[in-house]
Write an enzyme that holds these catalytic residues in place. Sequence first.
Site, PDB file in Angstrom:
ATOM      1  CG  HIS A  84      88.249  46.893  17.081  1.00  0.00           C
ATOM      2  ND1 HIS A  84      87.784  45.825  16.353  1.00  0.00           N
ATOM      3  CD2 HIS A  84      88.873  46.375  18.177  1.00  0.00           C
ATOM      4  CE1 HIS A  84      88.133  44.706  16.982  1.00  0.00           C
ATOM      5  NE2 HIS A  84      88.795  45.011  18.082  1.00  0.00           N
TER       6      HIS A  84
ATOM      7  CE  LYS B 248      87.215  49.903  13.338  1.00  0.00           C
ATOM      8  NZ  LYS B 248      86.339  49.107  12.429  1.00  0.00           N
TER       9      LYS B 248
ATOM     10  CE1 TYR C  30      89.348  44.333  12.527  1.00  0.00           C
ATOM     11  CE2 TYR C  30      90.837  45.943  11.559  1.00  0.00           C
ATOM     12  CZ  TYR C  30      89.702  45.642  12.304  1.00  0.00           C
ATOM     13  OH  TYR C  30      88.926  46.654  12.819  1.00  0.00           O
TER      14      TYR C  30
ATOM     15  CG  ASN D 227      82.935  50.508  11.740  1.00  0.00           C
ATOM     16  OD1 ASN D 227      84.133  50.656  11.939  1.00  0.00           O
ATOM     17  ND2 ASN D 227      82.337  49.337  11.805  1.00  0.00           N
TER      18      ASN D 227
ATOM     19  CD  GLU E 172      90.584  42.410  19.297  1.00  0.00           C
ATOM     20  OE1 GLU E 172      89.995  41.867  18.343  1.00  0.00           O
ATOM     21  OE2 GLU E 172      90.039  43.227  20.062  1.00  0.00           O
TER      22      GLU E 172
END
Length: 139
Positions: free
Chosen positions: A116, A10, A50, A113, A127
């Site tokens: 993913h 990320k 998302y 965080n 995805e």
Amino acid sequence: MLQRTFSIIKPDAVNRNLEGEILARIQKAGLRVVAMKKIHMTREQAEGFYHVHKERPFFGSLTEFMCSGPVVCSVLEGDDAIARYRELMGATNPANAAEGTLRKDFALNLEANSVHGSDAPETAAFEISYFFNALEITG
Ligand code: IDP
């Protein structure tokens, strides 16, 4: 069972120049990188990725964060790759992540965080195809 999963390093981690370190940890865990690209998503692309979270209160903030800078997308392959990569990532909230996990070591907070990973075979298939076509995935 040989399986593929989808990974994103990320923006918070790419911004801190951590992609090499994170990829090394992925490879040391025995997962093989069979496709990879660095991209800077548009808001629309992040929202599409998302879409399952679109009713959640954090959707706006999450999609803004995900297009705040470049990310590294990859397809990982290995035995039981989905569960093994989830284990390597650690809990969503780094405060709850186990020692030795990527989120414990690198995440800044619940949203930023660092990584993913797909949570099920169906989401992995969606995805992977969202970011890669068949020609971009090596055997
Ligand atoms: P996961 O990434 O561990 O599968 P999800 O619940 O699917 O966790 O959430 C997707 C992402 O949304 C998380 O990785 C995190 O970046 C962000 N997120 C989840 N819950 C919250 C929250 O309560 N506030 C802000 N961001 C959140």
